[in-house]
Design a protein around this motif. Structure first.
Motif, PDB file in Angstrom:
ATOM      1  N   GLN A   1      -2.930  -9.924   7.267  1.00  0.00           N
ATOM      2  CA  GLN A   1      -1.674  -9.635   6.346  1.00  0.00           C
ATOM      3  C   GLN A   1      -2.849  -9.209   5.338  1.00  0.00           C
ATOM      4  O   GLN A   1      -2.275  -8.114   5.143  1.00  0.00           O
ATOM      5  N   ASP A   2      -4.023  -9.516   5.508  1.00  0.00           N
ATOM      6  CA  ASP A   2      -4.859  -8.839   3.838  1.00  0.00           C
ATOM      7  C   ASP A   2      -4.528  -6.823   4.420  1.00  0.00           C
ATOM      8  O   ASP A   2      -4.829  -6.690   4.195  1.00  0.00           O
ATOM      9  N   SER A   3      -4.769  -6.785   5.729  1.00  0.00           N
ATOM     10  CA  SER A   3      -4.548  -5.643   5.526  1.00  0.00           C
ATOM     11  C   SER A   3      -3.975  -4.916   5.278  1.00  0.00           C
ATOM     12  O   SER A   3      -3.642  -3.643   4.974  1.00  0.00           O
ATOM     13  N   PHE A   4      -2.802  -5.131   5.560  1.00  0.00           N
ATOM     14  CA  PHE A   4      -1.418  -4.808   5.203  1.00  0.00           C
ATOM     15  C   PHE A   4      -0.746  -4.457   3.333  1.00  0.00           C
ATOM     16  O   PHE A   4      -0.517  -3.115   2.891  1.00  0.00           O
ATOM     17  N   PHE A   5      -2.341  -5.219   2.867  1.00  0.00           N
ATOM     18  CA  PHE A   5      -1.799  -5.017   1.261  1.00  0.00           C
ATOM     19  C   PHE A   5      -2.944  -4.369   0.775  1.00  0.00           C
ATOM     20  O   PHE A   5      -2.696  -3.277   0.118  1.00  0.00           O
ATOM     21  N   SER A   6      -4.048  -4.026   1.672  1.00  0.00           N
ATOM     22  CA  SER A   6      -5.629  -3.494   0.977  1.00  0.00           C
ATOM     23  C   SER A   6      -5.168  -1.781   1.197  1.00  0.00           C
ATOM     24  O   SER A   6      -5.509  -1.108   0.952  1.00  0.00           O
ATOM     25  N   LYS A   7      -4.066  -1.455   1.878  1.00  0.00           N
ATOM     26  CA  LYS A   7      -3.837  -0.328   2.103  1.00  0.00           C
ATOM     27  C   LYS A   7      -3.174   0.253   0.985  1.00  0.00           C
ATOM     28  O   LYS A   7      -3.123   1.491   0.097  1.00  0.00           O
ATOM     29  N   TYR A   8      -2.503  -0.591  -0.048  1.00  0.00           N
ATOM     30  CA  TYR A   8      -1.694  -0.402  -1.218  1.00  0.00           C
ATOM     31  C   TYR A   8      -2.729  -0.784  -2.674  1.00  0.00           C
ATOM     32  O   TYR A   8      -2.212  -1.324  -3.436  1.00  0.00           O
ATOM     33  N   ASP A   9      -4.171  -0.859  -2.259  1.00  0.00           N
ATOM     34  CA  ASP A   9      -5.123  -1.603  -2.913  1.00  0.00           C
ATOM     35  C   ASP A   9      -4.649  -2.524  -3.558  1.00  0.00           C
ATOM     36  O   ASP A   9      -4.380  -2.711  -4.889  1.00  0.00           O
ATOM     37  N   LEU A  10      -3.831  -3.802  -3.297  1.00  0.00           N
ATOM     38  CA  LEU A  10      -3.183  -4.516  -4.206  1.00  0.00           C
ATOM     39  C   LEU A  10      -4.106  -6.282  -3.688  1.00  0.00           C
ATOM     40  O   LEU A  10      -4.536  -6.661  -2.561  1.00  0.00           O
TER      41      LEU A  10
END
Length: 311
Positions: free
Chosen positions: A118-127
């Motif tokens: 799940q974190d990998s999805f958000f890390s792409k957007y620096d969230l």
């Protein structure tokens, strides 16, 4: 109560976030007086729980003076996340964050593999993504089994949880899930987050207390099964005094010291991380508290460990 908390948060330069589900958003938007009262509370972020639609969120953002929203990090798949992010990015000056759920019921928390996916999805957007950690001194009822994000954290020491999240999940933000944490828990958590001294409770033979009950840094190149204290090697003058004694099987968690049969290594203190056989050159002199042993897994990150006698 909410107003008081918001004022305290502002006074101490803290952000204030509230959790609102879909039905309540509808009620707020349909009640102008309620909307005005909420606006005066000075909320920074609204965590969106469930049942909302994008039109409601746009209207809410336009009418409330808030920085942005926090979406659920645990319940969306990649395609849904990308759609949500695209929408929130369309709102001018809206800051978006993500927050994992907490799980009061045993055997419902996330696995490490799922959370990292799940974190990998958000890390792409620096969230920024929040994780929840529980209190063991004041767990919330009615189940009283903690409020962790990660199921494996449910019964672990708060420092072990923090060290795991910081070093194995690269977590940027931690949220205290229970209403009340003890001063001791908060102090230990602060030390772990800020990379300060980590306390290790232990039992040690009286004759070796001066050598063990101190601050230890473990060699970066230590064999993972047997951590070598740099601090003990700096006391070289002590080395010649170590006679063979209690050279028994070295169980996981044992504190050992090399005796004169190990020649120039005599006087070196080590922590045994797995069961090892007896060695006539190694004295077993104590034991690390089992709950604290896991904290030593992070020795390569440069932590200083202070060994104290378990009461």
């Amino acid at each position: 109560c909410v107003v008081t908390i918001a004022e305290l948060a502002q006074k101490h330069h803290m952000g204030f976030m509230i959790d609102i589900g879909g039905p309540f958003i509808t009620q707020i938007l349909e009640n102008s007086s309620a909307l005005e009262r909420i606006k005066k509370i000075k909320i920074d972020f609204i965590r969106l729980d469930y049942g909302y639609n994008q039109q409601q969120i746009k209207e809410l953002f336009d009418k409330l003076n808030i920085k942005g929203f926090v979406i659920n990090a645990s319940t969306y798949n990649q395609q849904q996340i990308e759609k949500e992010i695209a929408f929130f990015n369309s709102l001018p000056d809206c800051e978006l964050r993500a927050c994992h759920n907490f799980y009061p019921r045993e055997e419902t928390g996330l696995t490490k593999e799922f959370a990292l996916k799940q974190d990998s999805f958000f890390s792409k957007y620096d969230l920024v993504t929040y994780y929840m950690i529980p209190s063991h001194t004041n767990p919330r009822g009615p189940i009283f089994k903690g409020l962790p994000t990660i199921e494996d954290h449910r019964y672990k020491d708060i420092v072990s949880i923090a060290l795991d999240l910081i070093n194995n999940y690269n977590v940027q933000a931690i949220m205290l899930a229970d209403e009340f944490f003890s001063e001791g828990e908060l102090s230990c958590l602060k030390n772990a987050i800020e990379g300060e001294i980590i306390t290790i409770r232990c039992q040690v033979d009286d004759s070796y207390k001066d050598l063990v009950l101190m601050k230890h840094i473990f060699r970066y190149d230590s064999y993972p099964k047997c951590l070598r204290s740099k601090s003990s090697r700096q006391m070289a003058e002590f080395a010649q005094e170590i006679e063979p004694d209690n050279t028994i099987v070295r169980k996981k968690g044992a504190i050992t010291i090399d005796n004169r049969n190990y020649q120039r290594y005599s006087g070196e203190v080590q922590i045994v991380m797995v069961d090892l056989p007896k060695d006539e050159r190694v004295n077993v002199i104590g034991e690390v508290n089992p709950e604290d042993l896991e904290k030593l897994n992070y020795y390569q990150y440069g932590y200083v460990y202070e060994f104290v006698e378990k009461k």
